[in-house]
Structures are given as C-alpha cells and as structure tokens.
Design an enzyme around this catalytic site. Structure first.
Site, short mmCIF file in Angstrom:
data_model
loop_
_atom_site.label_atom_id
_atom_site.label_comp_id
_atom_site.label_asym_id
_atom_site.label_seq_id
_atom_site.Cartn_x
_atom_site.Cartn_y
_atom_site.Cartn_z
N LYS A 16 21.22 -42.20 -73.91
CA LYS A 16 22.35 -43.08 -74.20
C LYS A 16 22.63 -43.01 -75.69
O LYS A 16 21.70 -42.93 -76.50
CB LYS A 16 22.02 -44.52 -73.80
CG LYS A 16 21.77 -44.71 -72.31
CD LYS A 16 21.41 -46.15 -72.00
CE LYS A 16 21.09 -46.34 -70.52
NZ LYS A 16 20.65 -47.73 -70.21
N ASP A 147 11.41 -52.68 -79.78
CA ASP A 147 11.67 -53.84 -78.91
C ASP A 147 10.71 -54.99 -79.20
O ASP A 147 11.04 -56.15 -78.98
CB ASP A 147 11.50 -53.45 -77.44
CG ASP A 147 12.73 -52.75 -76.89
OD1 ASP A 147 13.62 -52.41 -77.69
OD2 ASP A 147 12.79 -52.55 -75.67
N GLY A 211 16.95 -56.27 -66.41
CA GLY A 211 15.74 -56.72 -67.07
C GLY A 211 16.08 -57.97 -67.86
O GLY A 211 17.08 -57.98 -68.57
#
Length: 255
Positions: A16, A147, A211
């Site tokens: 992506k 993250d 998620g």
C-alpha cells in the site's frame, strides 16, 4: 517549500502506498499492489480524479516497487525519482527499543529484524519493503514508524501481566499495544479542533475497523490500551476474537 514523501505499508503479498506533498499533507496519489507473487497481481493507482487499474504478473516486492515508481513517472505524478525526498515505512512492532519514529540505519534495521520474534507475520515483510526501497532509492532517507511506539508511555502497572516476572524479563511478554500511529494522530487532531492544548486533553480514542482498539490518552500520552502482547486481544474484531465481551443490561422500571 514542498517535499514529496512516500508512505509505505508492506504486507506479505501487498504494497500500500501514498505520495504526499509535505508539509501541507496534500495527497498526490495513493494505491495498492496486491497478490504479489501471483500471475494475476492487481495494481490500483488513484491521483486526484483519475484512477488506473491493471492485472499483471508481479514476481516479488522488488518488482512491485519497480512498477510503482515507473507508474508514478509514466502518469506524470513525478517527473523523475529525484522528486521523492523521503520514504516513511509502517513497521508493526518496535518493542521497547523504539519509543518514536526513527531514521532507518543498519543498526535500526538489525533491531527491527531482532524484534521479528514478537511480530513474525509483520516485521519481516515490513523489513523487506524498507530494504527494497533503500536499494531502489539509495540516496533517499527512510524513516520507520512503529505501531507500538505511542504506547511506550504506559506505566508498569498498565503493561505488566500478572505472570511470573521472568516471562517479561526473559521473553519480553508485556502489553505493547498497537494502532499507535492512529491514536496519536486522532488525539492530536482532536486537541487542535477543540482549540485546547494537547497537555490538557483526557480522551478515550477508538480505532474501529476490521482491526479495532481502544486507547485511554491523557495529556497526549497513552496510559492504557485494549490490545496487549499481540493485536489479538481487546475488543472483538473482524477476524480476531478479542478478550472482551459486550454486556447487555436490561433496565426495567415499575410504577
């Protein structure tokens, strides 16, 4: 002065991407290369009101990156590779080593690789994406964005599990939390929209999608979060059972 920055999220069979005009944050293009490694890989590129799609064999991530860079030039989004001045890579797990985004170096790459035991499905492919871009754009600086970094402000009572201490000391088993980039951005943007300093903000932030996670934020810092050692725990999600269950309470009134 504007700078064209690539944002990359490399998956096991996908890539992506977004190209941003910074510091304004204007989106120049975005897209996805999926089914990498198969003869029917799909490529989607969107730029303003235009959209290009094609199906073609893509052998590996190196070929995917090569196709992406060629498309950016052929569609006039950039004039040459020298237009790209930086690449930011999403990395799933930074463990306790990374409390913020870092410039990619041989040393930081080695640490990301070491942390792959905590995220075996994600860190190796994130690392693969970083290495391919470093090879394709050797003079362009890369930054790794984790993250887990935002949740490194959790205090010990929030991140230590009620387990023997050696599980944490020897194996690093603790609450790490995820979706940190989302929670950090949303809380900062909320403070800006409300016109209050981030240091005065007390908020529960919800990252909802296939998620999902919840994060308690105080003064711009994560103080607790629903995801733990892995992204499996917390609220129920599309393909993850989570660790919490909704409780339905019926309240009856009598005259």
């Amino acid at each position: 002065m504007s700078h064209k920055i690539m944002a990359i999220n490399a998956g096991s069979s996908s890539l992506k991407f977004q190209l941003l005009d910074m510091p304004q944050g204007d989106l120049l293009c975005q897209g996805l290369i999926e089914r990498i490694g198969l003869p029917d890989a799909g490529i989607t590129l969107k730029a303003q009101d235009q959209k290009w799609q094609q199906t073609t064999p893509v052998a590996d991530h190196r070929e995917a990156v090569t196709l992406l860079l060629e498309m950016l030039i052929s569609h006039g989004i950039i004039t040459s590779l020298q237009d790209i001045e930086g690449v930011g890579h999403r990395v799933a797990h930074g463990g306790e080593a990374f409390k913020d985004s870092v410039r990619v170096t041989d040393e930081s790459l080695a640490e990301i690789e070491r942390l792959a035991e905590l995220a075996p499905l994600h860190n190796p492919v994130n690392l693969l994406g970083i290495n391919v871009f470093r090879q394709m754009l050797p003079d362009v600086p890369s930054v790794a964005v984790f993250d887990t970094a935002f949740h490194q402000t959790l205090e010990e009572p929030a991140y230590i599990y009620p387990l023997p201490w050696r599980y944490y000391a020897e194996f690093g088993i603790r609450r790490y939390g995820f979706h940190g980039t989302s929670h950090k951005y949303v809380s900062a943007t909320l403070a800006e929209k409300l016109g209050v300093p981030l240091s005065a903000l007390r908020v529960v932030c919800c990252h909802l999608g296939n998620g999902s996670s919840i994060c308690a934020i105080k003064g711009g810092k994560s103080v607790n979060t629903s995801m733990g050692f892995t992204p499996q725990s917390g609220v129920m999600m599309g393909t993850r059972s989570g660790g919490y269950r909704p409780v339905h309470i019926a309240v009856g009134c009598s005259a």
